[in-house]
Design an enzyme around this catalytic site. Structure first.
Site, mmCIF file in Angstrom:
data_model
loop_
_atom_site.group_PDB
_atom_site.id
_atom_site.type_symbol
_atom_site.label_atom_id
_atom_site.label_comp_id
_atom_site.label_asym_id
_atom_site.label_seq_id
_atom_site.Cartn_x
_atom_site.Cartn_y
_atom_site.Cartn_z
ATOM 1 N N ARG A 97 61.528 74.274 45.192
ATOM 2 C CA ARG A 97 60.116 74.202 45.548
ATOM 3 C C ARG A 97 59.212 74.651 44.415
ATOM 4 N NH1 ARG A 97 57.492 70.922 46.745
ATOM 5 N NH2 ARG A 97 59.126 70.440 48.250
ATOM 6 N N LYS A 132 37.793 75.253 35.047
ATOM 7 C CA LYS A 132 38.003 75.120 36.496
ATOM 8 C C LYS A 132 39.474 74.818 36.771
ATOM 9 C CE LYS A 132 33.250 73.610 37.183
ATOM 10 N NZ LYS A 132 32.344 72.511 37.578
ATOM 11 N N LYS A 164 25.090 79.235 28.882
ATOM 12 C CA LYS A 164 24.751 78.416 30.051
ATOM 13 C C LYS A 164 23.370 78.791 30.592
ATOM 14 C CE LYS A 164 28.116 77.392 32.890
ATOM 15 N NZ LYS A 164 28.301 75.961 32.548
ATOM 16 N N GLU A 194 24.007 74.911 26.702
ATOM 17 C CA GLU A 194 23.791 73.985 27.807
ATOM 18 C C GLU A 194 22.312 73.652 27.917
ATOM 19 O OE1 GLU A 194 25.787 74.552 31.807
ATOM 20 O OE2 GLU A 194 23.712 74.994 32.343
ATOM 21 N N ASP A 215 23.700 68.608 30.486
ATOM 22 C CA ASP A 215 24.229 68.918 31.817
ATOM 23 C C ASP A 215 23.442 68.201 32.912
ATOM 24 O OD1 ASP A 215 26.056 70.375 33.507
ATOM 25 O OD2 ASP A 215 24.348 71.606 34.108
#
Length: 283
Positions: A97, A132, A164, A194, A215
């Site tokens: 597994r 992410k 950002k 950004e 963005d």
């Protein structure tokens, strides 16, 4: 990839699954029982993570013989053999597994990345990943992106500067944020900013930055920004980009397209492991 990097992760995954013992396997299978097993594809896709799967089994039994039938980065079709494994049956069943979970996830990432790369193969533009990723699996996830033909963005918060919207708001503007960064980091560190508007792009260009991120811009606004930047720095497109919109985005002239969905919501490639012989043999 350095095997020392992922050994601890695999060990933790095996301990999570097996715990004190594999109760089912150890009550059914004698310790000296040997088997051969085959990992097969149940869908078409790009294979990634064969070394990881091999390590799962060899950690349980160093004498396990893991023979890959394909290489990482190779496309497989449904029913095709991916690997043959021979060794103690307990090791094969106890590691099944964890090995499949990792191999399926990484192959899914490579498969989705390859789809995106193929979409824009006629453009001078690269597909890149993001942060992410699954916690604890970032290195493996990002390596799978490379296997699928993509490129890696920064690995974490430590190896590049990405200013950002929240950094800009807290610092009081792009110029202020870049100034603070440049005063404190070395010359080897890349700086990306950004932006969401043409005005922000103009301000970013007045500062010593290496990359400008566009963005969540419309393609019309992206084209305007790319013309304004005029190859003075790299341009990255990000936010709300789908497989269907990749060609339109790439046609704006951006250098990079970052896609969070390569890793944050990947569909695993369907693979299976089946015992094919109860004694050691060439299968």
């Amino acid at each position: 990839m350095n095997p020392l990097y992922y050994e601890d992760m695999i060990r933790q995954a095996l301990n999570e699954d097996i715990g004190f013992q594999d109760l089912t396997t150890e009550t059914i299978i004698p310790e000296d029982h040997f088997s051969a097993a085959r990992i097969s594809a149940k869908a078409e896709g790009i294979i990634a993570g064969l070394d990881i799967a091999k390590k799962v089994f060899t950690m349980l039994d160093e004498k396990v013989d893991f023979r890959a039938s394909v290489q990482d980065g190779e496309r497989v079709t449904s029913g095709q053999a991916v690997a043959v494994i021979e060794g103690r049956t307990r090791a094969l069943l106890s590691g099944e597994r964890v090995a499949l979970n990792l191999l399926q996830r990484l192959s899914g990432i490579a498969t989705e990345t390859n789809k995106a790369v193929e979409c824009i193969k006629d453009f001078d533009c690269h597909i890149v990943d993001t942060r992410k990723t699954m916690p604890g699996l970032r290195g493996l996830d990002k390596n799978a992106v490379k296997t699928g033909g993509g490129y890696n963005h920064r690995f974490g918060l430590f190896d590049a500067i990405l200013i950002k919207d929240n950094h800009i708001a807290a610092a009081g503007g792009i110029t202020e944020a870049v100034g603070l960064v440049r005063a404190k980091v070395g010359h080897m560190v890349k700086v990306e900013v950004e932006t969401e508007t043409i005005e922000q792009v103009e301000e970013a260009l007045q500062n010593p930055v290496d990359i400008i991120m566009l963005d969540n811009m419309s393609t019309a606004l992206m084209r305007q920004a790319v013309q304004l930047i005029d190859k003075r720095v790299l341009v990255e497109a990000s936010g709300g980009i789908t497989l269907d919109s990749l060609v339109e985005i790439a046609s704006t002239g951006v250098d990079l397209i970052s896609l969070g969905w390569l890793t944050h919501s990947v569909k695993a490639l369907d693979l299976s492991l089946n015992i094919v012989s109860g004694e050691k043999s060439n299968v």
